[in-house]
Write a protein that holds these residues in place. Sequence first.
Motif, PDB file in Angstrom:
ATOM      1  N   LEU A 160       0.824  -1.207   0.000  1.00  0.00           N
ATOM      2  CA  LEU A 160       0.000   0.000   0.000  1.00  0.00           C
ATOM      3  C   LEU A 160       0.861   1.260   0.000  1.00  0.00           C
ATOM      4  O   LEU A 160       1.813   1.384   0.772  1.00  0.00           O
ATOM      5  CB  LEU A 160      -0.916  -0.005   1.225  1.00  0.00           C
ATOM      6  N   VAL A 161       0.477   2.215  -0.868  1.00  0.00           N
ATOM      7  CA  VAL A 161       1.127   3.516  -0.933  1.00  0.00           C
ATOM      8  C   VAL A 161       0.047   4.593  -0.781  1.00  0.00           C
ATOM      9  O   VAL A 161      -0.944   4.595  -1.516  1.00  0.00           O
ATOM     10  CB  VAL A 161       1.866   3.721  -2.273  1.00  0.00           C
TER      11      VAL A 161
ATOM     12  N   ASP B  81       4.939  -1.514   9.056  1.00  0.00           N
ATOM     13  CA  ASP B  81       6.269  -0.932   8.929  1.00  0.00           C
ATOM     14  C   ASP B  81       6.694  -0.798   7.475  1.00  0.00           C
ATOM     15  O   ASP B  81       7.647  -0.071   7.160  1.00  0.00           O
ATOM     16  CB  ASP B  81       7.293  -1.779   9.696  1.00  0.00           C
ATOM     17  N   GLN B  82       5.986  -1.475   6.555  1.00  0.00           N
ATOM     18  CA  GLN B  82       6.297  -1.389   5.131  1.00  0.00           C
ATOM     19  C   GLN B  82       5.337  -0.471   4.378  1.00  0.00           C
ATOM     20  O   GLN B  82       5.423  -0.351   3.164  1.00  0.00           O
ATOM     21  CB  GLN B  82       6.269  -2.782   4.503  1.00  0.00           C
ATOM     22  N   LEU B  83       4.415   0.133   5.090  1.00  0.00           N
ATOM     23  CA  LEU B  83       3.508   1.105   4.468  1.00  0.00           C
ATOM     24  C   LEU B  83       4.312   2.288   3.941  1.00  0.00           C
ATOM     25  O   LEU B  83       5.157   2.846   4.639  1.00  0.00           O
ATOM     26  CB  LEU B  83       2.484   1.587   5.499  1.00  0.00           C
ATOM     27  N   ARG B  84       4.025   2.678   2.704  1.00  0.00           N
ATOM     28  CA  ARG B  84       4.734   3.814   2.118  1.00  0.00           C
ATOM     29  C   ARG B  84       3.851   5.049   2.179  1.00  0.00           C
ATOM     30  O   ARG B  84       2.713   5.054   1.689  1.00  0.00           O
ATOM     31  CB  ARG B  84       5.119   3.517   0.665  1.00  0.00           C
TER      32      ARG B  84
ATOM     33  N   GLN C  54       5.580   0.313  14.583  1.00  0.00           N
ATOM     34  CA  GLN C  54       5.632  -0.109  13.180  1.00  0.00           C
ATOM     35  C   GLN C  54       5.604   1.086  12.223  1.00  0.00           C
ATOM     36  O   GLN C  54       6.377   1.147  11.262  1.00  0.00           O
ATOM     37  CB  GLN C  54       4.453  -1.035  12.874  1.00  0.00           C
ATOM     38  N   LEU C  55       4.734   2.044  12.508  1.00  0.00           N
ATOM     39  CA  LEU C  55       4.592   3.178  11.594  1.00  0.00           C
ATOM     40  C   LEU C  55       5.785   4.120  11.666  1.00  0.00           C
ATOM     41  O   LEU C  55       6.041   4.872  10.718  1.00  0.00           O
ATOM     42  CB  LEU C  55       3.305   3.930  11.913  1.00  0.00           C
ATOM     43  N   ARG C  56       6.509   4.082  12.790  1.00  0.00           N
ATOM     44  CA  ARG C  56       7.721   4.911  12.878  1.00  0.00           C
ATOM     45  C   ARG C  56       8.687   4.546  11.761  1.00  0.00           C
ATOM     46  O   ARG C  56       9.302   5.431  11.149  1.00  0.00           O
ATOM     47  CB  ARG C  56       8.364   4.730  14.246  1.00  0.00           C
ATOM     48  N   LYS C  57       8.804   3.275  11.462  1.00  0.00           N
ATOM     49  CA  LYS C  57       9.702   2.860  10.387  1.00  0.00           C
ATOM     50  C   LYS C  57       9.196   3.351   9.030  1.00  0.00           C
ATOM     51  O   LYS C  57       9.994   3.701   8.149  1.00  0.00           O
ATOM     52  CB  LYS C  57       9.835   1.342  10.373  1.00  0.00           C
ATOM     53  N   ALA C  58       7.880   3.388   8.862  1.00  0.00           N
ATOM     54  CA  ALA C  58       7.341   3.889   7.598  1.00  0.00           C
ATOM     55  C   ALA C  58       7.725   5.346   7.387  1.00  0.00           C
ATOM     56  O   ALA C  58       8.072   5.759   6.276  1.00  0.00           O
ATOM     57  CB  ALA C  58       5.820   3.727   7.583  1.00  0.00           C
ATOM     58  N   PHE C  59       7.702   6.147   8.462  1.00  0.00           N
ATOM     59  CA  PHE C  59       8.109   7.545   8.348  1.00  0.00           C
ATOM     60  C   PHE C  59       9.612   7.660   8.113  1.00  0.00           C
ATOM     61  O   PHE C  59      10.071   8.515   7.361  1.00  0.00           O
ATOM     62  CB  PHE C  59       7.709   8.314   9.603  1.00  0.00           C
TER      63      PHE C  59
END
Length: 575
Positions: free
Chosen positions: A302-303, A321-324, A405-410
Amino acid sequence: MTTHSSPAWPHCAHGAGPADPVGCRGIHVPGHTACVAHLPDTDRDTYLAGLTPGADIDHRGTPFTEGLLNQLLNAVRDPNTADPHLGDARFEEAQFSRDSNFAGAQFFGDALFDGARFSGVARFVGAQFLGIARFIGAQFSQAARFDEAQFSDAAWFVGARFSGAALFGGAQFSSNVRFSGAYFSRNARFDGVQFLMAWEWGPVMCEGRVVLSGAVFGAPVTLEIAAKEVVCTRTRWQSTATVRVRHASVDLGHAVLEAPLAVTAHPTPFTTSGGTLLDETVLSGSGAVRVVSVQGVDAAHLVLTDTDLSDCLFSGGFHLDQLRLEGRATLASTPTGWHRKGIAPVRWTRRRTLAEEHHWRAQTAGQPPVSAGTPPEPRRWRTGPHHPDPARTPDPDDVAALYRQLRKAFEDAKNEPGAADFYYGECEMRRHDRTGTPTAERRLLWAYWLLSGYGLRAGRALGWLAAAMLATIVLLMAFGLPAASPKQEVTGTVPPGGGTVTFVIDKQDPKNPTRDSFSSKRFDKALSVTLNSVVFRSSGQDLTTTGTYIEMTSRILEPALLALAVLAIRGRIKR
């Protein structure tokens, strides 16, 4: 819409006059000079009796009453299935004044309804279009039902207008389908529709909700939608897809992504295939797009680009964590202004937050629920969809995992300030987690928060550093500096010939002053000791025993506070 230009086919002209020189636009029935609606009864009966199932029919521009349409369809019903069977069916610019029931009809050739007007309910439930189905510029004044319809060849709804609800639930489009410039005044429902070969869908304009829940997109496709809501719950994307949206809130809950899916806020109004701008005047606002849920979604594919995630629910998502996150991702902030906690005034640290944290804090604060559609109040936490039920509201342990998890996406998006806010949120949730975080760890987090905002608030660390330095200066002036510099005793030698005498040199113990502790001279010495302590240096000043311990303490605490301040500044400016 009435027009005074003659149609391209030989027309009936019934009722022509000065006010309407064209009259009826219905095409002549073969062998006659009138349309089927204006034939004498005997001639009409003869014509209908000559039709057989699967016959080609041409009734362009013809005005149909409900009864006349039923007569026509009855004439081509298959005796075995009792469903109407038509070959090539031409109804361009036909007018259906009442309900039109094509339910179960099978069109073995091309079905052409370009410019047709349906004043009543249009029913194509279960219809099968084996050839091209064209509804270009058609107008549906009431509900248009295409439930379970099957389109084997291309289906065109270019420029069609649906004034009532458009219902396509369970339909199947085996070839390309085009809705460019289609306008939906109410909801457009495509629940469970199979778009097996569609490569473009839209742009469409919908004043209500576009529902694609349970739909299947089997080929690479681009969707362009301007609407109030776009619902894609449990939608299956079997190939790469791009969803360009304006104005809408987008629900992706439990969607199945087998290939990359990009959801993008389109910056300008859409342009139709004919080169005209899509009319979005009924949709207020700047066109901003809100994503409200990615629950249950495998976000590895997902992007999200330029979307508002202020109310987005992430709980239950996979591989977050892989969400772009591309472009500008907007998130909810903490409540503004001063608040009272007990008797003390407090102010929330400004940072980006997840909706789940808002919901938990609103629940624990005992905020009353708000009605649906009520805009959020900046001074309060946002209540969740299940407020105030604690069993359905994520707890701090769950929210901390989302932040982590979302920290890594940022970080992957090179948005370090955003990642820093999510680290802050993670620490906040761990600090408040009484079940998954040990007590000792929570106490350590409390201290870390109090001293420096988890190493992210430079102002807080610098404030504590200034306070520590001031306390060190005061303590040194009061207890750490001796009353006077210690005196040394000198050694001497006897006159020549008398030999040499050696004396042991020692310092007198420094003593605390009995008066004048806070003089300018002592302040200067205390300041020198304190500043050297901040950078791990020894001042070289003579100190009392108490002063030695004060200096040792400051040489541990103050450099640590300075390091926390530097760390916080770096976290805000790092790219």
